[in-house]
Scaffold this motif. Structure first.
Motif, PDB file in Angstrom:
ATOM      1  N   ASN A   1      -1.296  -6.568   4.617  1.00 11.38           N
ATOM      2  CA  ASN A   1      -1.962  -5.266   4.627  1.00 11.38           C
ATOM      3  C   ASN A   1      -1.454  -4.425   3.467  1.00 11.38           C
ATOM      4  OD1 ASN A   1      -1.633  -2.147   5.903  1.00 11.38           O
ATOM      5  ND2 ASN A   1      -3.622  -3.109   5.998  1.00 11.38           N
ATOM      6  N   GLY A   2      -2.384  -3.907   2.677  1.00 17.26           N
ATOM      7  CA  GLY A   2      -2.023  -2.996   1.590  1.00 17.26           C
ATOM      8  C   GLY A   2      -1.742  -3.735   0.301  1.00 17.26           C
ATOM      9  N   PRO A   3      -2.231  -3.203  -0.838  1.00 16.38           N
ATOM     10  CA  PRO A   3      -1.962  -3.851  -2.123  1.00 16.38           C
ATOM     11  C   PRO A   3      -0.490  -3.773  -2.535  1.00 16.38           C
ATOM     12  CG  PRO A   3      -3.254  -1.825  -2.410  1.00 16.38           C
ATOM     13  CD  PRO A   3      -3.110  -2.038  -0.940  1.00 16.38           C
TER      14      PRO A   3
ATOM     15  N   GLY B   1      -9.028  -1.520   5.277  1.00  9.35           N
ATOM     16  CA  GLY B   1     -10.275  -1.241   4.577  1.00  9.35           C
ATOM     17  C   GLY B   1     -10.100  -1.272   3.067  1.00  9.35           C
TER      18      GLY B   1
ATOM     19  N   PHE C   1      -3.343  -1.817  -8.076  1.00 16.42           N
ATOM     20  CA  PHE C   1      -4.239  -2.916  -8.485  1.00 16.42           C
ATOM     21  C   PHE C   1      -5.431  -2.407  -9.279  1.00 16.42           C
ATOM     22  CE2 PHE C   1      -7.977  -2.229  -5.885  1.00 16.42           C
ATOM     23  CZ  PHE C   1      -7.504  -1.346  -4.918  1.00 16.42           C
TER      24      PHE C   1
ATOM     25  N   GLY D   1       0.821  -1.214   0.000  1.00 18.83           N
ATOM     26  CA  GLY D   1       0.000   0.000   0.000  1.00 18.83           C
ATOM     27  C   GLY D   1       0.845   1.249   0.000  1.00 18.83           C
TER      28      GLY D   1
ATOM     29  N   ALA E   1       7.700   2.836 -10.743  1.00 20.10           N
ATOM     30  CA  ALA E   1       7.494   1.413 -10.433  1.00 20.10           C
ATOM     31  C   ALA E   1       6.089   1.261  -9.874  1.00 20.10           C
ATOM     32  CB  ALA E   1       8.527   0.964  -9.407  1.00 20.10           C
ATOM     33  N   LEU E   2       5.223   0.514 -10.585  1.00 15.33           N
ATOM     34  CA  LEU E   2       3.804   0.446 -10.215  1.00 15.33           C
ATOM     35  C   LEU E   2       3.387  -0.903  -9.638  1.00 15.33           C
ATOM     36  CD1 LEU E   2       2.301   2.357 -13.289  1.00 15.33           C
ATOM     37  CD2 LEU E   2       2.843   3.252 -11.023  1.00 15.33           C
ATOM     38  N   ASP E   3       4.302  -1.870  -9.657  1.00 11.85           N
ATOM     39  CA  ASP E   3       3.974  -3.200  -9.116  1.00 11.85           C
ATOM     40  C   ASP E   3       5.298  -3.907  -8.819  1.00 11.85           C
ATOM     41  OD1 ASP E   3       2.474  -5.392  -8.333  1.00 11.85           O
ATOM     42  OD2 ASP E   3       1.875  -5.997 -10.365  1.00 11.85           O
TER      43      ASP E   3
END
Ligand SMILES: Nc1ncnc2c1ncn2[C@@H]1O[C@H](COP(=O)(O)OP(=O)(O)OP(=O)(O)O)[C@@H](O)[C@H]1O
Ligand SMILES: O=C(O)[C@H](O)COP(=O)(O)O
Length: 397
Positions: free
Chosen positions: A321-323, A354, A327, A199, A297-299
């Motif tokens: 916790n957190g992507p 959440g 995504f 995240g 860097a996106l992933d």
């Protein structure tokens, strides 16, 4: 140990039930997701089936925020979800609200207005002072007992969370009970315990990493998302100007702590070994050795996914916790999809947060041992903190 609904003789009593149905809303104020409402159905149904008269207390949003709204849409949805009749009143503790509670039939529900429409509810109090606030004082006149089912707000010391236990016999609801059982005994869960922190809340995650490593709650911390990029940046990897700027805008003053943690726990913190960027509309992966690159860097990349999945296979407990990436864009949902799916192979898997829970629903991911309704509350428990709501319930048991 808190008292639960098993200890309550509910029939004919007026029960105030604090729930957390704080939900994402659409632009026109409708519910965008009803997961938190569905979570409370067990508690509310059990009380109405046992012939209680139920007054529901809840908040939505924060003052001045976009999602600071009345609870009328929530009441309509609860009416659809429950077999019992559900009414709504746009008042919380004034005479009109109290009269409606007194007029409730056994087995029916009244949703009171957003507790945060009243200033005191937006402040923190110790339980004794919370018991003196207008909301708690006036509602206590017409309620016989209080049930706290608002696990997701249990880390707040607000009047409706901590005040009633001083005035009324108080119990934990079924959500509270289940969450405390799954998350409260984290040290008892099988080791090795692995925390996957992703995240975009970088400073918070760096602090969580320190707490869980220092206390021994986590054996290993795996980093993904902006958090992973922040640890890479802190370790001296030159990621490229775009990624570095996302990292520094998210991490205000905790990058030094990240660098320090990497030095203190070199064997226990892992950072991504590759990342994915967008080039000419496509996902392109780069090993860390081939950085910097111009694009952000996106992933995380496939080698990181493989390395982390191997850690999951040997893990007793995995907490996520957190992507792991952006995504919301299919091309960069790969890390989140694969890592969250891989984590279900561990002995026990827990997901908190959440936004994370929303990401799981969007990506169709399931199979975890526990998906928490809480964001901040879940993390507070998973780092070993005592929650004010639980302290309040405990002290009166
Ligand atoms: N590499 C990345 N670059 C930019 N944004 C990212 C990256 N990885 C993840 N994100 C973003 O992080 C956001 C979610 O982060 P956040 O920390 O709010 O999640 P969460 O912990 O589940 O939330 P909460 O604590 O509120 O429950 C997503 O919108 C996602 O796009
Ligand atoms: O969504 C949450 O985490 C809870 O409802 C608590 O909300 P808050 O962070 O506004 O207190």
């Amino acid at each position: 140990m808190i008292r639960t609904l098993d200890d309550l003789d509910a029939s004919g009593t007026a029960v105030g039930v604090r729930v957390d149905i704080n939900s994402p809303l659409t632009d026109d104020g409708q519910l965008a997701d009803d997961a938190r409402l569905r979570a409370h159905v067990d508690t509310l149904s059990e009380l109405t089936e046992r012939n209680a008269r139920v007054a529901v207390l809840a908040h939505q949003g924060r003052p001045a925020g976009d999602e600071f709204m009345p609870l009328s849409a929530h009441a309509r949805r609860l009416d659809e979800l429950l077999d019992a009749p559900v009414e709504y009143i746009d008042a919380t503790f004034c005479k009109a609200a109290r009269d409606r509670i007194e007029a409730l039939e056994n087995g029916s529900v009244l949703v009171l207005e957003n507790t945060r429409f009243y200033s005191e509810e937006n402040m923190s109090f110790d339980p004794a002072s919370a018991a003196e606030t207008h909301l708690v004082d006036r509602l206590s006149m017409v309620l016989d007992v209080f049930v706290n089912d608002a696990f997701a707000a249990a880390h707040r010391s607000q009047p409706s969370i901590v005040g009633f236990a001083e005035r009324l016999p108080s119990f934990g609801g079924r959500v509270m009970e289940r969450e405390l059982e799954a998350l409260g005994e984290i040290r008892e869960r099988p080791s090795p315990r692995v925390y996957v922190l992703g995240g975009a809340k970088v400073d918070d995650s760096i602090e969580i990493a320190e707490t869980v490593l220092q206390s021994g709650i986590a054996d290993t911390v795996l980093t993904t998302g902006v958090v992973g990029n922040a640890f890479l940046h802190a370790s001296g990897v030159s990621l490229g100007a775009e990624t570095a700027s996302v990292v520094t805008s998210r991490a205000r003053d905790r990058l030094d702590l990240a660098a320090d943690l990497l030095e203190r726990y070199p064997e226990r913190i892992q950072t991504p070994v590759d990342v994915a960027v967008e080039r000419d509309g496509e996902r392109v992966e780069h090993s860390i050795e081939s950085l910097p690159v111009e694009q952000p860097a996106l992933d995380v990349g496939q080698e990181t996914i493989d390395a982390y999945t191997e850690v999951f296979e040997a893990a007793g407990t995995v907490v996520l916790n957190g992507p792991a990436g952006v995504f919301e864009d299919e091309r960069f949902a790969v890390g989140t999809t694969e890592l969250y799916s891989g984590a279900t192979d561990a002995g026990f898997s827990i997901v908190g947060g959440g936004d994370t829970a929303a990401a799981l629903r969007q990506l169709g991911l399931s199979g975890f041992d526990h998906v928490s309704t809480g964001g901040g509350a879940a993390l507070a428990l998973l780092t070993g903190e005592q929650l004010p709501a639980v302290t309040a319930l405990d002290s009166k048991t």
